[in-house]
Design a protein around this motif. Structure first.
Motif, mmCIF file in Angstrom:
data_model
loop_
_atom_site.group_PDB
_atom_site.id
_atom_site.type_symbol
_atom_site.label_atom_id
_atom_site.label_comp_id
_atom_site.label_asym_id
_atom_site.label_seq_id
_atom_site.Cartn_x
_atom_site.Cartn_y
_atom_site.Cartn_z
ATOM 1 N N GLU A 2 -62.898 49.143 -43.351
ATOM 2 C CA GLU A 2 -62.449 50.182 -43.445
ATOM 3 C C GLU A 2 -63.422 50.734 -44.737
ATOM 4 O OE1 GLU A 2 -58.774 50.738 -46.316
ATOM 5 O OE2 GLU A 2 -58.180 49.850 -44.214
ATOM 6 N N GLY A 3 -63.705 52.101 -44.868
ATOM 7 C CA GLY A 3 -64.677 52.425 -45.797
ATOM 8 C C GLY A 3 -63.802 53.599 -46.681
ATOM 9 N N SER A 4 -64.443 53.976 -47.785
ATOM 10 C CA SER A 4 -64.279 55.197 -48.354
ATOM 11 C C SER A 4 -65.197 56.312 -48.384
ATOM 12 C CB SER A 4 -63.781 54.895 -49.880
ATOM 13 O OG SER A 4 -62.711 53.948 -49.810
ATOM 14 N N ILE A 5 -64.815 57.615 -48.338
ATOM 15 C CA ILE A 5 -66.016 58.757 -48.315
ATOM 16 C C ILE A 5 -65.856 59.252 -49.704
ATOM 17 C CG2 ILE A 5 -66.358 60.985 -47.660
ATOM 18 C CD1 ILE A 5 -64.749 60.428 -44.981
ATOM 19 N N CYS A 6 -66.965 58.957 -50.321
ATOM 20 C CA CYS A 6 -67.338 59.391 -51.738
ATOM 21 C C CYS A 6 -67.582 60.949 -51.690
ATOM 22 C CB CYS A 6 -68.390 58.751 -52.414
ATOM 23 S SG CYS A 6 -70.023 59.167 -51.473
ATOM 24 N N ARG A 7 -67.685 61.373 -52.877
ATOM 25 C CA ARG A 7 -67.712 62.826 -52.988
ATOM 26 C C ARG A 7 -69.307 63.057 -53.394
ATOM 27 N NH1 ARG A 7 -62.716 64.302 -56.716
ATOM 28 N NH2 ARG A 7 -63.697 62.775 -58.032
ATOM 29 N N LEU A 8 -69.964 62.815 -52.355
ATOM 30 C CA LEU A 8 -71.519 62.873 -52.385
ATOM 31 C C LEU A 8 -72.200 64.122 -53.462
ATOM 32 C CD1 LEU A 8 -73.884 61.052 -51.871
ATOM 33 C CD2 LEU A 8 -74.197 62.085 -49.417
ATOM 34 N N PRO A 9 -71.829 65.154 -52.890
ATOM 35 C CA PRO A 9 -72.590 66.188 -53.553
ATOM 36 C C PRO A 9 -72.209 66.133 -55.135
ATOM 37 C CG PRO A 9 -71.311 67.076 -51.662
ATOM 38 C CD PRO A 9 -71.184 65.627 -51.947
ATOM 39 N N GLU A 10 -71.100 65.628 -55.700
ATOM 40 C CA GLU A 10 -70.759 65.448 -56.884
ATOM 41 C C GLU A 10 -71.600 64.324 -57.610
ATOM 42 O OE1 GLU A 10 -66.642 65.416 -57.875
ATOM 43 O OE2 GLU A 10 -66.112 67.259 -56.098
ATOM 44 N N LEU A 11 -71.761 63.230 -56.964
ATOM 45 C CA LEU A 11 -72.584 62.240 -57.150
ATOM 46 C C LEU A 11 -73.991 62.429 -57.537
ATOM 47 C CD1 LEU A 11 -71.168 59.124 -55.104
ATOM 48 C CD2 LEU A 11 -70.607 59.697 -57.685
ATOM 49 N N ILE A 12 -74.567 63.422 -56.351
ATOM 50 C CA ILE A 12 -76.001 63.665 -56.735
ATOM 51 C C ILE A 12 -75.897 64.767 -57.939
ATOM 52 C CG2 ILE A 12 -77.672 65.287 -55.764
ATOM 53 C CD1 ILE A 12 -76.830 64.268 -52.860
ATOM 54 N N GLU A 13 -75.103 65.318 -58.334
ATOM 55 C CA GLU A 13 -75.069 66.254 -59.570
ATOM 56 C C GLU A 13 -74.997 65.571 -60.747
ATOM 57 O OE1 GLU A 13 -72.168 69.296 -59.877
ATOM 58 O OE2 GLU A 13 -72.564 69.994 -57.650
ATOM 59 N N LEU A 14 -74.378 64.460 -60.761
ATOM 60 C CA LEU A 14 -74.234 63.209 -61.788
ATOM 61 C C LEU A 14 -75.579 62.530 -62.051
ATOM 62 C CD1 LEU A 14 -70.564 61.988 -61.339
ATOM 63 C CD2 LEU A 14 -71.440 63.299 -63.382
ATOM 64 N N LYS A 15 -76.268 62.247 -60.887
ATOM 65 C CA LYS A 15 -77.420 61.498 -60.749
ATOM 66 C C LYS A 15 -78.554 62.389 -61.391
ATOM 67 C CE LYS A 15 -80.612 61.709 -57.282
ATOM 68 N NZ LYS A 15 -82.032 61.089 -57.125
ATOM 69 N N LYS A 16 -78.598 63.846 -61.145
ATOM 70 C CA LYS A 16 -79.396 64.640 -61.543
ATOM 71 C C LYS A 16 -79.463 64.746 -63.334
ATOM 72 C CE LYS A 16 -80.719 66.999 -57.275
ATOM 73 N NZ LYS A 16 -80.550 68.430 -56.688
ATOM 74 N N LYS A 17 -78.230 64.992 -63.518
ATOM 75 C CA LYS A 17 -77.755 65.202 -65.000
ATOM 76 C C LYS A 17 -77.900 64.074 -65.797
ATOM 77 C CE LYS A 17 -73.911 66.229 -68.067
ATOM 78 N NZ LYS A 17 -72.273 66.658 -68.154
ATOM 79 N N TYR A 18 -77.841 62.868 -65.358
ATOM 80 C CA TYR A 18 -78.003 61.470 -66.071
ATOM 81 C C TYR A 18 -79.460 60.751 -65.809
ATOM 82 C CZ TYR A 18 -73.407 62.650 -68.048
ATOM 83 O OH TYR A 18 -72.133 63.095 -68.624
ATOM 84 N N LYS A 19 -80.008 61.486 -64.961
ATOM 85 C CA LYS A 19 -81.215 60.861 -64.179
ATOM 86 C C LYS A 19 -81.106 59.546 -64.066
ATOM 87 C CE LYS A 19 -83.920 63.993 -67.007
ATOM 88 N NZ LYS A 19 -83.953 64.721 -68.343
ATOM 89 N N THR A 20 -80.187 59.040 -63.299
ATOM 90 C CA THR A 20 -80.091 57.695 -62.869
ATOM 91 C C THR A 20 -80.554 57.911 -61.114
ATOM 92 O OG1 THR A 20 -77.713 58.515 -61.874
ATOM 93 C CG2 THR A 20 -78.109 57.523 -64.064
ATOM 94 N N TYR A 21 -80.258 56.474 -60.501
ATOM 95 C CA TYR A 21 -80.787 56.327 -59.291
ATOM 96 C C TYR A 21 -79.249 56.352 -58.616
ATOM 97 C CZ TYR A 21 -85.278 54.811 -60.854
ATOM 98 O OH TYR A 21 -86.685 55.078 -61.034
ATOM 99 N N LEU A 22 -79.416 56.590 -57.185
ATOM 100 C CA LEU A 22 -78.265 56.654 -56.134
ATOM 101 C C LEU A 22 -78.507 55.998 -55.437
ATOM 102 C CD1 LEU A 22 -75.429 57.915 -55.886
ATOM 103 C CD2 LEU A 22 -76.262 59.754 -54.920
ATOM 104 N N TYR A 23 -77.684 54.806 -55.048
ATOM 105 C CA TYR A 23 -77.776 53.806 -54.014
ATOM 106 C C TYR A 23 -76.640 53.970 -53.105
ATOM 107 C CZ TYR A 23 -77.778 49.163 -51.600
ATOM 108 O OH TYR A 23 -77.673 48.264 -50.715
ATOM 109 N N MET A 24 -76.877 54.397 -51.731
ATOM 110 C CA MET A 24 -75.790 54.461 -50.854
ATOM 111 C C MET A 24 -75.455 53.536 -49.505
ATOM 112 S SD MET A 24 -73.847 57.299 -50.340
ATOM 113 C CE MET A 24 -72.938 57.985 -49.088
ATOM 114 N N ASP A 25 -74.744 53.161 -49.749
ATOM 115 C CA ASP A 25 -74.320 52.180 -48.517
ATOM 116 C C ASP A 25 -73.607 52.816 -47.300
ATOM 117 O OD1 ASP A 25 -73.247 50.099 -46.644
ATOM 118 O OD2 ASP A 25 -72.497 49.078 -48.363
#
Length: 86
Positions: A2-25
């Motif tokens: 089983e897997g979990s569904i992340c809140r991807l749009p919110e993670l992308i906002e955080l990625k942009k805000k903190y200038k990080t990379y996003l790795y998606m499995d």
């Protein structure tokens, strides 16, 4: 499995805000989620270019062998400068 569904749009906002990379499995979602079966990115109607590294497998959804890692940038980690320790 089983897997979990992340809140991807919110993670992308955080990625942009903190200038990080996003790795998606996408191992459990590719072929199963989204209107076109393209995973969580398709499910949330997000541009795949917003994700820095996408990873998935062909064994679960496609009944094959192997997997993939996809991204926009290529970096050879073997070319890193060596640090001399005294």
């Amino acid at each position: 499995m089983e897997g979990s569904i992340c809140r991807l749009p919110e993670l992308i906002e955080l990625k942009k805000k903190y200038k990080t990379y996003l790795y998606m499995d996408e191992a459990h979602s590719i072929g199963a989620m989204g209107g076109n079966g393209r995973g969580i990115v398709d499910y949330f109607h997000v541009d795949p270019n917003e994700i820095d590294i996408l990873m998935g497998t062909f064994t679960k959804s496609f009944g094959s062998a192997g997997g993939y890692i996809a991204g926009r940038k290529v970096r050879n980690i073997r070319e890193r400068k060596r640090i001399k320790i005294i």
